[in-house]
Design an enzyme around this catalytic site. Structure first.
Site, PDB file in Angstrom:
ATOM      1  CE  LYS A 140      -3.457   2.524   2.709  1.00 13.52           C
ATOM      2  NZ  LYS A 140      -4.437   2.464   3.816  1.00 13.52           N
ATOM      3  CG  HIS A 270      -9.589 -29.771 -35.944  1.00 10.90           C
ATOM      4  ND1 HIS A 270      -8.775 -28.666 -35.817  1.00 10.90           N
ATOM      5  CD2 HIS A 270      -9.447 -30.213 -37.216  1.00 10.90           C
ATOM      6  CE1 HIS A 270      -8.174 -28.446 -36.992  1.00 10.90           C
ATOM      7  NE2 HIS A 270      -8.559 -29.365 -37.849  1.00 10.90           N
TER       8      HIS A 270
END
Length: 508
Positions: A140, A270
């Protein structure tokens, strides 16, 4: 670069000490004063450097079995004070609080403790309080404080300090704050997911700490990234980097092969199987899997569930393929298969896969349990006058495994432990069946005596009639249609055995 801060005081308190010594030595070289606790304090002293115990700073010892060590205003005041504010500086002076310019802290191994099967009491004790608070406070206040929340960032800070004579700049500190919040958010997600197992809140939280940038996504104009740890699943033995499409096919291949215990080869294109065969040995399984559809096999993904020997490797080597996956390779097989530098060879590790799956959808995420059910011969309830033979039941079981992992709508035709053909991703079940029959004929398969598996019920009896006319001897389907009776009657009329599994296997 802007707002340089000379590191004068550092708070160091870590669970893991590996890799820390070079950074401590460098900080000492730049005249940094160390504040520390417990094992880390001892570690710094053993390096030959002075260190101030945190309890000397706070006036309190470590209490409550180590649960409270750093939670004190003299620690957090030194981290959170805003250096430009006169009021903050005055309060630091009034309460004799040193400015802490660097915090090096990591977190208790919560995930590792859960994975070890430890007791709930041991797991709860690994929920870090002081560490997570220090990380948040330092991150922070990145404008003035540098935070190292992971040993992975030691080298990054070493480079900064070496280049800038012990100073950090706000750009560095903000980058470190970002990394620190990544550590803390991942940690909190792991804790939440542990507590969220029973009677869960309907909340989705997923955090992956490793990433691999892909060459591109499904198409070259799309960016792609894989988030996860592929090294935990595979040893990559050869070839170029896995692409987005490779990974999608590999995922489908692994899911399919895990259905089989006997020696089996599968070839996927696929995400759909274009060749599958189960045999008494892998070489024959490979030859028969390839025979299913040698055209589609070109450029496909291949997977098996046994060690590949040189004879099998020599046959596989004749085909152009993208990826080959096996649990083991003989030395001679590897020598043969690595003759082409771009083909990807993966050695699969024995790793437990997640039991749920998710994907982005619209403006959110959709999640579900994986389809872990597969119906064997004992779940296949005869619905017709004619019942399947033992061989037909085994073939139906084989076909059902494949249909479960094939795009809907799908029909799978199989015979003697070999895929004859499949119709995949069709908008009608009739089209799927016709596609499968035509494909089987194109590759010379005799469908007389073959079986058919469907991923969902037949809404009309037409598929049963078409299949019977093509020579299909037995059919499995989940049932559940209001017109099931018509399909059964057609099967009886055609002399075909039909079983009902009671389980649908859509795959969209």
């Amino acid at each position: 670069m802007s707002h340089p801060v000379k590191i004068k005081n550092a708070l160091v308190s870590v669970y893991y000490k590996d890799g820390l010594a070079p950074l401590i030595n460098l900080l000492h070289k730049h005249g940094v004063t160390f504040y520390s606790t417990g094992g880390t304090e001892t570690f710094i002293r053993e390096l030959g450097h002075d260190v101030v115990p945190v309890e000397d700073l706070t006036g309190y010892p470590s209490i409550l079995g180590g649960r409270v060590k750093t939670l004190h205003p003299k620690v957090f005041g030194g981290i959170l004070s805003r250096r430009p504010l006169e009021a903050d500086r005055q309060q630091l002076q009034e309460y004799e609080i040193p400015e802490i310019d660097l915090v090096i802290v990591d977190l208790y191994p919560f995930e590792e403790t859960v994975a070890s099967g430890a007791s709930e009491q041991d797991i709860i004790e690994k929920i870090d309080i002081g560490g997570i608070s220090l990380i948040r406070a330092a991150a922070k206040n990145f404008n003035d404080v540098a935070i190292i929340a992971s040993k992975d960032d030691y080298k990054y800070l070493e480079g900064i300090l070496a280049e800038n004579e012990g100073y950090t700049f706000v750009e560095h500190r903000k980058e470190l704050a970002k990394r620190a919040f990544n550590v803390s958010s991942h940690y909190d997600s792991a804790i939440f997911n542990y507590f969220n197992q029973e009677a869960p809140l309907q909340v989705f939280k997923k955090s992956e700490q490793q990433a691999q940038v892909l060459r591109y996504g499904e198409n070259p104009h799309q960016k792609g990234v894989f988030y996860g740890n592929l090294d935990a699943l595979f040893d990559k033995l050869n070839g170029k980097e896995l692409s987005y499409n490779n990974l999608v096919d590999v995922d489908a291949a692994v899911a399919l092969i895990d259905e089989f215990e006997q020696p089996t080869f599968a070839i996927l294109k696929h995400t759909n199987a274009c060749g599958v065969a189960t045999r008494s040995d892998l070489l024959t399984a490979w030859q028969d899997a390839l025979a299913c559809d040698p055209v589609s096999a070109f450029g496909g993904v291949i997977i098996c569930n046994g060690e590949i020997d040189n004879q099998t490797a020599a046959e596989i080597n004749k085909l152009f393929f993208e990826v080959l996956i096996a649990p083991a390779y003989s030395d001679t097989a590897l020598h043969t298969l690595t003759s082409k530098k771009n083909r990807i060879l993966l050695r699969r590790k024995d790793t437990t896969l997640p039991k749920s799956q998710f994907k982005t959808l619209l403006n959110g995420v959709i999640e579900q349990d994986k389809d872990a059910v597969i119906e064997g011969p004992e779940q296949m309830q005869p619905a017709t006058d004619k019942v399947p033979t033992e061989r037909e039941l085994q073939d139906l079981f084989f076909a059902n495994k494949i249909v479960k992992h094939t795009k809907s709508n799908t029909i799978v035709l199989a015979k003697d432990g070999q895929l004859s053909a499949s119709g995949v991703g069709q908008t009608s079940r009739v089209d799927a069946l016709k596609q499968a029959i035509e494909k089987a004929k194109a590759f010379g398969f005799d469908l007389r005596g073959a079986v058919m598996a469907s991923d969902a019920f037949f809404p009309f009896p037409d598929c049963v009639e078409i299949a019977a006319d093509a020579g299909i001897a037995a059919i499995s389907q989940p049932g559940g249609s209001i017109r099931d009776k018509e399909s059964v009657e057609m099967a009886n009329k055609k002399g075909v055995a039909m079983v009902i599994t009671g389980v649908r296997h859509f795959k969209h």
